[in-house]
Design a protein around this motif. Structure first.
Motif, PDB file in Angstrom:
ATOM      1  N   TYR A  92       0.950  -1.331   0.043  1.00 27.48           N
ATOM      2  CA  TYR A  92      -0.050  -0.106   0.137  1.00 27.48           C
ATOM      3  C   TYR A  92       0.880   1.358   0.011  1.00 27.48           C
ATOM      4  CZ  TYR A  92      -3.479  -3.336   0.960  1.00 27.48           C
ATOM      5  OH  TYR A  92      -4.293  -4.288   1.106  1.00 27.48           O
ATOM      6  N   SER A  97      -4.800   4.558   0.322  1.00 23.57           N
ATOM      7  CA  SER A  97      -5.322   3.399  -0.713  1.00 23.57           C
ATOM      8  C   SER A  97      -6.062   2.260   0.212  1.00 23.57           C
ATOM      9  CB  SER A  97      -4.318   2.439  -1.467  1.00 23.57           C
ATOM     10  OG  SER A  97      -3.341   2.040  -0.821  1.00 23.57           O
ATOM     11  N   ASN A 154      -6.002   9.393  -4.080  1.00 22.39           N
ATOM     12  CA  ASN A 154      -5.069   8.077  -3.758  1.00 22.39           C
ATOM     13  C   ASN A 154      -5.915   7.095  -2.987  1.00 22.39           C
ATOM     14  OD1 ASN A 154      -2.325   8.968  -5.005  1.00 22.39           O
ATOM     15  ND2 ASN A 154      -2.651  10.606  -3.766  1.00 22.39           N
ATOM     16  N   ALA A 155      -7.051   7.315  -2.979  1.00 19.69           N
ATOM     17  CA  ALA A 155      -8.042   6.479  -2.301  1.00 19.69           C
ATOM     18  C   ALA A 155      -8.027   4.956  -2.842  1.00 19.69           C
ATOM     19  CB  ALA A 155      -9.382   6.953  -2.190  1.00 19.69           C
ATOM     20  N   ALA A 156      -8.529   3.965  -2.352  1.00 21.42           N
ATOM     21  CA  ALA A 156      -8.656   2.549  -2.808  1.00 21.42           C
ATOM     22  C   ALA A 156      -9.543   2.326  -4.111  1.00 21.42           C
ATOM     23  CB  ALA A 156      -9.041   1.738  -1.508  1.00 21.42           C
ATOM     24  N   ASP A 157     -10.236   3.308  -4.094  1.00 24.14           N
ATOM     25  CA  ASP A 157     -11.356   3.236  -5.446  1.00 24.14           C
ATOM     26  C   ASP A 157     -10.914   4.424  -6.532  1.00 24.14           C
ATOM     27  OD1 ASP A 157     -12.063   5.303  -3.708  1.00 24.14           O
ATOM     28  OD2 ASP A 157     -14.334   4.764  -3.819  1.00 24.14           O
ATOM     29  N   ARG A 160      -6.430   1.249  -8.918  1.00 25.10           N
ATOM     30  CA  ARG A 160      -5.549   0.678  -7.877  1.00 25.10           C
ATOM     31  C   ARG A 160      -6.123  -0.766  -7.332  1.00 25.10           C
ATOM     32  NH1 ARG A 160      -2.755   4.775  -6.445  1.00 25.10           N
ATOM     33  NH2 ARG A 160      -3.511   6.691  -7.519  1.00 25.10           N
ATOM     34  N   GLY A 202      -5.281  -1.995  -3.448  1.00 23.24           N
ATOM     35  CA  GLY A 202      -6.181  -1.308  -2.418  1.00 23.24           C
ATOM     36  C   GLY A 202      -7.603  -1.774  -2.627  1.00 23.24           C
TER      37      GLY A 202
END
Lengths: 139, 163
Positions: free
Chosen positions: B33, B55, B94-97, B101, B104
């Motif tokens: 991550y 993430s 930069n989030a998981a969704d 990515r 994440g």
């Protein structure tokens, strides 16, 4: 005319350069002086007292935590976050030269931590007392 | 005839092992991550706890969290408006969704869209990945909280959560 223009341009650059100086150009003494200036205008102001600051620092108030819960009873030693366990660098300026050198950071942490410990903002008197105490702590 | 097939067969065997080995290497990479690269975000989100990787939560979670820093899991973690905006922008981007990515994304398995979970340690995937950790290990004085990733994942600050 051209010279005047150029000179004023240079002056502008110089002023911009001064303004761009990092905020940590202050000393703990200067920070204390500005807290004093703020405190002096409040009713019932007394000279800052390291003893009062120490007792504020080490005792619990509205909540479960005191300042010492994380910063320990010896602010010249590293502390430990009471919840997460993360190591906190020493708070006393004698042990950590970066402390109380940025007005912005000082404001940020007093705001948060007074809220966590006292459930309210600290008065300028209280901040000055605590800083007076921290400045007496030897490494 | 047999002789001409032999090098080909050896080649296939070599290729087979190569695929198996590389597959494992990639599986290890699933637990990476990316750490926070923005210095301001890193400092602000890392003073009291490990600066968790953006993430690990979806954008909706970060937005909800950044909207209530005054009560951040019980503590006041407020920052000024400019800093709040900068941190939110970075976390959301930069989030998981965000984008593609997929690493994440794995942590989002079983997370309802728009539910904006706040605790990484309550994500279904997190729970199943840690199901074998006994209670006494969580209570160990060097661990204290499930959010203390570095206690066991020594490479957590660099983004590695393999062991």
């Amino acid at each position: 005319m051209f010279h005047l223009f150029r000179a004023s341009g240079l002056a502008l650059v110089a002023v911009a350069g001064l303004a761009a100086q990092p905020a940590f150009a202050e000393t703990p003494g200067e920070i204390q002086a500005s807290i004093q200036q703020e405190a002096a205008g409040t009713p019932g102001f007394q000279e800052f007292s390291a003893a009062r600051g120490e007792s504020l620092f080490k005792s619990k108030h509205a909540n479960d935590w005191s300042c010492a819960s994380c910063h320990t009873d010896n602010p010249a030693a590293p502390g430990k976050h009471a919840k997460t366990g993360k190591v906190i660098d020493p708070l006393a300026p004698s042990a950590n030269a970066g402390r109380f050198t940025s007005p912005k950071k000082v404001a940020k942490w007093f705001k948060r931590n007074c809220n966590d410990v006292l459930d309210r903002v600290c008065t300028p008197q209280e901040k000055g007392d605590v800083l007076a105490y921290l400045l007496t702590v030897k490494k | 005839m047999n002789l001409t097939y032999r090098p080909l067969a050896l080649g296939f065997i070599a290729l087979f092992f190569f695929v198996v080995v590389m597959g494992r290497v990639q599986a290890g990479g699933n637990h990476f991550y990316a750490p926070i690269a923005d210095p301001v975000v890193k400092e602000e989100c890392g003073s009291c706890h490990l600066a968790f990787a953006p993430s690990m939560l979806p954008a909706s979670s970060w937005q909800r969290m950044m909207g209530n820093l005054k009560n951040h899991f019980g503590d006041d973690a407020s920052v000024d408006a400019d800093t709040t905006a900068r941190i939110t922008r970075y976390l959301v981007a930069n989030a998981a969704d965000a984008g593609d990515r997929r690493y994440g994304g794995k942590l989002l398995k079983g997370v309802a869209l728009g539910s904006a979970p706040q605790r990484i340690t309550e994500l279904p995937k997190w729970v199943s990945e840690h199901r074998k950790v006994p209670d006494w290990e969580w209570r160990h004085k060097e661990v204290r909280t499930k959010a203390n990733c570095v206690a066991c994942h020594t490479g957590a600050e660099q983004g590695y959560y393999d062991e």
